[in-house]
Motif scaffolding. Structure first.
Motif, PDB file in Angstrom:
ATOM      1  N   ILE A  22       0.827  -1.203   0.000  1.00  0.00           N
ATOM      2  CA  ILE A  22       0.000   0.000   0.000  1.00  0.00           C
ATOM      3  C   ILE A  22       0.863   1.254   0.000  1.00  0.00           C
ATOM      4  CG2 ILE A  22      -1.657   1.352   1.360  1.00  0.00           C
ATOM      5  CD1 ILE A  22      -2.797  -1.364   2.347  1.00  0.00           C
ATOM      6  N   ALA A  23       1.879   1.270   0.858  1.00  0.00           N
ATOM      7  CA  ALA A  23       2.754   2.437   0.941  1.00  0.00           C
ATOM      8  C   ALA A  23       3.420   2.723  -0.401  1.00  0.00           C
ATOM      9  CB  ALA A  23       3.814   2.217   2.025  1.00  0.00           C
ATOM     10  N   ARG A  24       3.902   1.682  -1.060  1.00  0.00           N
ATOM     11  CA  ARG A  24       4.568   1.869  -2.352  1.00  0.00           C
ATOM     12  C   ARG A  24       3.593   2.368  -3.415  1.00  0.00           C
ATOM     13  NH1 ARG A  24       8.107  -3.253  -3.935  1.00  0.00           N
ATOM     14  NH2 ARG A  24       8.627  -1.811  -5.646  1.00  0.00           N
ATOM     15  N   ARG A  25       2.377   1.831  -3.404  1.00  0.00           N
ATOM     16  CA  ARG A  25       1.405   2.254  -4.415  1.00  0.00           C
ATOM     17  C   ARG A  25       0.995   3.704  -4.218  1.00  0.00           C
ATOM     18  NH1 ARG A  25      -2.621   1.005  -8.285  1.00  0.00           N
ATOM     19  NH2 ARG A  25      -3.037   3.132  -8.983  1.00  0.00           N
ATOM     20  N   LEU A  26       0.724   4.113  -2.973  1.00  0.00           N
ATOM     21  CA  LEU A  26       0.333   5.500  -2.720  1.00  0.00           C
ATOM     22  C   LEU A  26       1.461   6.457  -3.103  1.00  0.00           C
ATOM     23  CD1 LEU A  26      -1.543   5.207   0.700  1.00  0.00           C
ATOM     24  CD2 LEU A  26      -2.524   5.243  -1.604  1.00  0.00           C
ATOM     25  N   ALA A  27       2.688   6.036  -2.840  1.00  0.00           N
ATOM     26  CA  ALA A  27       3.830   6.878  -3.216  1.00  0.00           C
ATOM     27  C   ALA A  27       3.948   6.996  -4.730  1.00  0.00           C
ATOM     28  CB  ALA A  27       5.113   6.313  -2.619  1.00  0.00           C
ATOM     29  N   ARG A  28       3.697   5.901  -5.445  1.00  0.00           N
ATOM     30  CA  ARG A  28       3.751   5.970  -6.911  1.00  0.00           C
ATOM     31  C   ARG A  28       2.696   6.915  -7.469  1.00  0.00           C
ATOM     32  NH1 ARG A  28       4.840   0.331  -6.635  1.00  0.00           N
ATOM     33  NH2 ARG A  28       2.665  -0.191  -7.115  1.00  0.00           N
ATOM     34  N   ASP A  29       1.586   7.053  -6.730  1.00  0.00           N
ATOM     35  CA  ASP A  29       0.539   7.979  -7.152  1.00  0.00           C
ATOM     36  C   ASP A  29       0.833   9.414  -6.712  1.00  0.00           C
ATOM     37  OD1 ASP A  29      -0.781   5.959  -8.383  1.00  0.00           O
ATOM     38  OD2 ASP A  29      -2.476   5.888  -7.010  1.00  0.00           O
ATOM     39  N   GLY A  30       1.961   9.629  -6.051  1.00  0.00           N
ATOM     40  CA  GLY A  30       2.392  10.990  -5.740  1.00  0.00           C
ATOM     41  C   GLY A  30       2.358  11.406  -4.289  1.00  0.00           C
ATOM     42  N   ALA A  31       1.839  10.557  -3.398  1.00  0.00           N
ATOM     43  CA  ALA A  31       1.726  10.933  -1.989  1.00  0.00           C
ATOM     44  C   ALA A  31       3.078  10.871  -1.285  1.00  0.00           C
ATOM     45  CB  ALA A  31       0.734  10.020  -1.277  1.00  0.00           C
ATOM     46  N   LEU A  32       3.254  11.749  -0.309  1.00  0.00           N
ATOM     47  CA  LEU A  32       4.345  11.633   0.651  1.00  0.00           C
ATOM     48  C   LEU A  32       3.876  10.640   1.697  1.00  0.00           C
ATOM     49  CD1 LEU A  32       6.919  12.447   2.208  1.00  0.00           C
ATOM     50  CD2 LEU A  32       5.633  14.413   3.103  1.00  0.00           C
ATOM     51  N   VAL A  33       4.599   9.535   1.890  1.00  0.00           N
ATOM     52  CA  VAL A  33       4.110   8.431   2.716  1.00  0.00           C
ATOM     53  C   VAL A  33       4.916   8.279   3.995  1.00  0.00           C
ATOM     54  CG1 VAL A  33       3.638   5.955   2.808  1.00  0.00           C
ATOM     55  CG2 VAL A  33       3.289   7.208   0.670  1.00  0.00           C
ATOM     56  N   ALA A  34       4.202   8.246   5.117  1.00  0.00           N
ATOM     57  CA  ALA A  34       4.794   7.916   6.401  1.00  0.00           C
ATOM     58  C   ALA A  34       4.748   6.408   6.567  1.00  0.00           C
ATOM     59  CB  ALA A  34       4.027   8.604   7.535  1.00  0.00           C
ATOM     60  N   VAL A  35       5.923   5.781   6.622  1.00  0.00           N
ATOM     61  CA  VAL A  35       6.046   4.330   6.753  1.00  0.00           C
ATOM     62  C   VAL A  35       6.152   3.991   8.234  1.00  0.00           C
ATOM     63  CG1 VAL A  35       7.479   2.324   6.209  1.00  0.00           C
ATOM     64  CG2 VAL A  35       7.158   4.130   4.497  1.00  0.00           C
ATOM     65  N   HIS A  36       5.074   3.435   8.788  1.00  0.00           N
ATOM     66  CA  HIS A  36       5.053   3.117  10.212  1.00  0.00           C
ATOM     67  C   HIS A  36       5.558   1.700  10.463  1.00  0.00           C
ATOM     68  CE1 HIS A  36       2.902   0.946  13.495  1.00  0.00           C
ATOM     69  NE2 HIS A  36       3.530   1.877  14.192  1.00  0.00           N
ATOM     70  N   TYR A  37       6.297   1.552  11.549  1.00  0.00           N
ATOM     71  CA  TYR A  37       6.753   0.232  11.981  1.00  0.00           C
ATOM     72  C   TYR A  37       6.848   0.215  13.497  1.00  0.00           C
ATOM     73  CZ  TYR A  37      11.369   2.294  12.887  1.00  0.00           C
ATOM     74  OH  TYR A  37      12.399   3.065  13.379  1.00  0.00           O
ATOM     75  N   ARG A  38       6.888  -1.003  14.062  1.00  0.00           N
ATOM     76  CA  ARG A  38       7.033  -1.137  15.511  1.00  0.00           C
ATOM     77  C   ARG A  38       8.493  -1.287  15.902  1.00  0.00           C
ATOM     78  NH1 ARG A  38       7.482  -5.323  19.206  1.00  0.00           N
ATOM     79  NH2 ARG A  38       7.266  -6.898  17.561  1.00  0.00           N
ATOM     80  N   SER A  39       9.165  -2.332  15.404  1.00  0.00           N
ATOM     81  CA  SER A  39      10.534  -2.592  15.843  1.00  0.00           C
ATOM     82  C   SER A  39      11.486  -2.950  14.702  1.00  0.00           C
ATOM     83  CB  SER A  39      10.542  -3.725  16.877  1.00  0.00           C
ATOM     84  OG  SER A  39       9.988  -4.914  16.336  1.00  0.00           O
ATOM     85  N   ASN A  40      10.953  -3.363  13.558  1.00  0.00           N
ATOM     86  CA  ASN A  40      11.809  -3.801  12.459  1.00  0.00           C
ATOM     87  C   ASN A  40      12.211  -2.607  11.596  1.00  0.00           C
ATOM     88  OD1 ASN A  40      13.127  -5.144  10.385  1.00  0.00           O
ATOM     89  ND2 ASN A  40      11.611  -6.783  10.252  1.00  0.00           N
ATOM     90  N   GLU A  41      13.164  -1.852  12.097  1.00  0.00           N
ATOM     91  CA  GLU A  41      13.599  -0.650  11.382  1.00  0.00           C
ATOM     92  C   GLU A  41      14.233  -1.001  10.040  1.00  0.00           C
ATOM     93  OE1 GLU A  41      16.232   3.427  12.150  1.00  0.00           O
ATOM     94  OE2 GLU A  41      16.409   1.719  13.523  1.00  0.00           O
ATOM     95  N   THR A  42      14.919  -2.130   9.991  1.00  0.00           N
ATOM     96  CA  THR A  42      15.566  -2.534   8.740  1.00  0.00           C
ATOM     97  C   THR A  42      14.535  -2.719   7.638  1.00  0.00           C
ATOM     98  OG1 THR A  42      17.382  -3.624   9.918  1.00  0.00           O
ATOM     99  CG2 THR A  42      16.981  -4.294   7.630  1.00  0.00           C
ATOM    100  N   ALA A  43      13.434  -3.428   7.958  1.00  0.00           N
ATOM    101  CA  ALA A  43      12.379  -3.650   6.961  1.00  0.00           C
ATOM    102  C   ALA A  43      11.711  -2.341   6.573  1.00  0.00           C
ATOM    103  CB  ALA A  43      11.345  -4.636   7.503  1.00  0.00           C
ATOM    104  N   ALA A  44      11.501  -1.450   7.555  1.00  0.00           N
ATOM    105  CA  ALA A  44      10.885  -0.151   7.260  1.00  0.00           C
ATOM    106  C   ALA A  44      11.770   0.666   6.329  1.00  0.00           C
ATOM    107  CB  ALA A  44      10.616   0.611   8.556  1.00  0.00           C
ATOM    108  N   LYS A  45      13.070   0.614   6.557  1.00  0.00           N
ATOM    109  CA  LYS A  45      14.001   1.331   5.685  1.00  0.00           C
ATOM    110  C   LYS A  45      13.979   0.737   4.284  1.00  0.00           C
ATOM    111  CE  LYS A  45      17.238   3.171   9.112  1.00  0.00           C
ATOM    112  NZ  LYS A  45      18.623   3.113   9.645  1.00  0.00           N
TER     113      LYS A  45
END
Length: 254
Positions: A22-45
């Motif tokens: 979802i985050a990738r698709r919204l970004a492709r449509d032009g949105a600035l996306v806040a990628v939320h995560y709990r503890s897996n910072e590597t995956a969020a990055k």
């Protein structure tokens, strides 16, 4: 699909799986996306990096859900993230995707497991919406990610089903409350999607085939199958749709 340039989106649980899609698709449509995560910072990055590699914009938001003060902590990180990249404060799209699913029939679920499931899957979205609405501009979009379990019985994950049923009710009720601001509220309800969450359920070729056969297309869903529907609901084209539960199961068990 709709042009989301100038829009700010927050997708909870977007370090992997459906949330990442979802985050990738919204970004492709032009949105600035806040990628939320709990503890897996590597995956969020990795999510944010893939967005940036595709020419999009993203920043990270770290917060644990299902604990006291979670909404306040998440939006403190969100506000700081916007300020850190020089973006104007505000919110246009909120996608409540983060969730957990603990196995257990009615006689097996402990009070602690039930409370944790409801806290993350239903209570957290409720208060994230409450805080998000203070920042959301008129004409905004709220999309809640529910599940096929609210219309098809899965006794082995009963607590999960209860929590997602609450989310469906929240969608319908909230839509009537915020319509005067032009804000739409909808639910997407996926079936079996190829993600880490259900990897154990399709560990063998036979198990994978059995799950695929539930859909009329004889395959498991992919994160993009859900993300594309969310992108439509986040767009201007969906302006006359609110309070609805959109089945995204690939025609499962028709």
């Amino acid at each position: 699909m709709g042009d989301l340039n100038g829009k700010i989106a927050l997708v909870t649980g977007s370090s992997r799986g459906i949330g990442r899609g979802i985050a990738r698709r919204l970004a492709r449509d032009g949105a600035l996306v806040a990628v939320h995560y709990r503890s897996n910072e590597t995956a969020a990055k990795e999510t944010a990096g893939s967005i940036q590699d595709e020419g999009g914009r993203a920043f990270l938001v770290a917060a644990e859900l299902g604990v006291p003060g979670d909404a306040e902590a998440l939006f403190a990180s969100f506000d700081a993230g916007l300020a850190g990249i020089g973006a104007e404060p505000g919110l246009d799209i909120l996608v409540n995707n983060a969730a957990i699913s603990l196995p257990g029939h009615i006689g097996e679920v402990t009070p602690e497991e039930f409370d944790r499931t409801v806290a993350i899957n239903a209570k957290a979205p409720f208060f994230l919406i409450q805080h998000g609405l203070r920042r959301m501009r008129d004409g905004g979009r709220i999309v809640n990610v529910s599940s096929a379990v609210t219309t098809t019985a899965f006794p082995s994950t009963i607590a999960y089903g209860v929590s997602k049923g609450a989310l469906d009710t929240l969608t319908r009720t909230l839509a009537a409350d915020v319509g005067e601001r032009g804000i739409t509220v909808n639910t997407v309800a996926p079936g079996f999607i190829e993600t880490d969450m259900n990897a154990a359920m399709r560990a063998t070729p036979e198990a994978h085939a059995a799950l695929a056969a539930i859909s009329v297309f004889n395959r498991l869903g992919r994160p993009a199958d859900v993300a594309d529907v969310v992108a439509f609901l986040a767009s201007a084209e969906s302006r006359w749709i609110t309070g609805q539960r959109i089945d995204v199961t690939g025609g499962s068990r028709l």
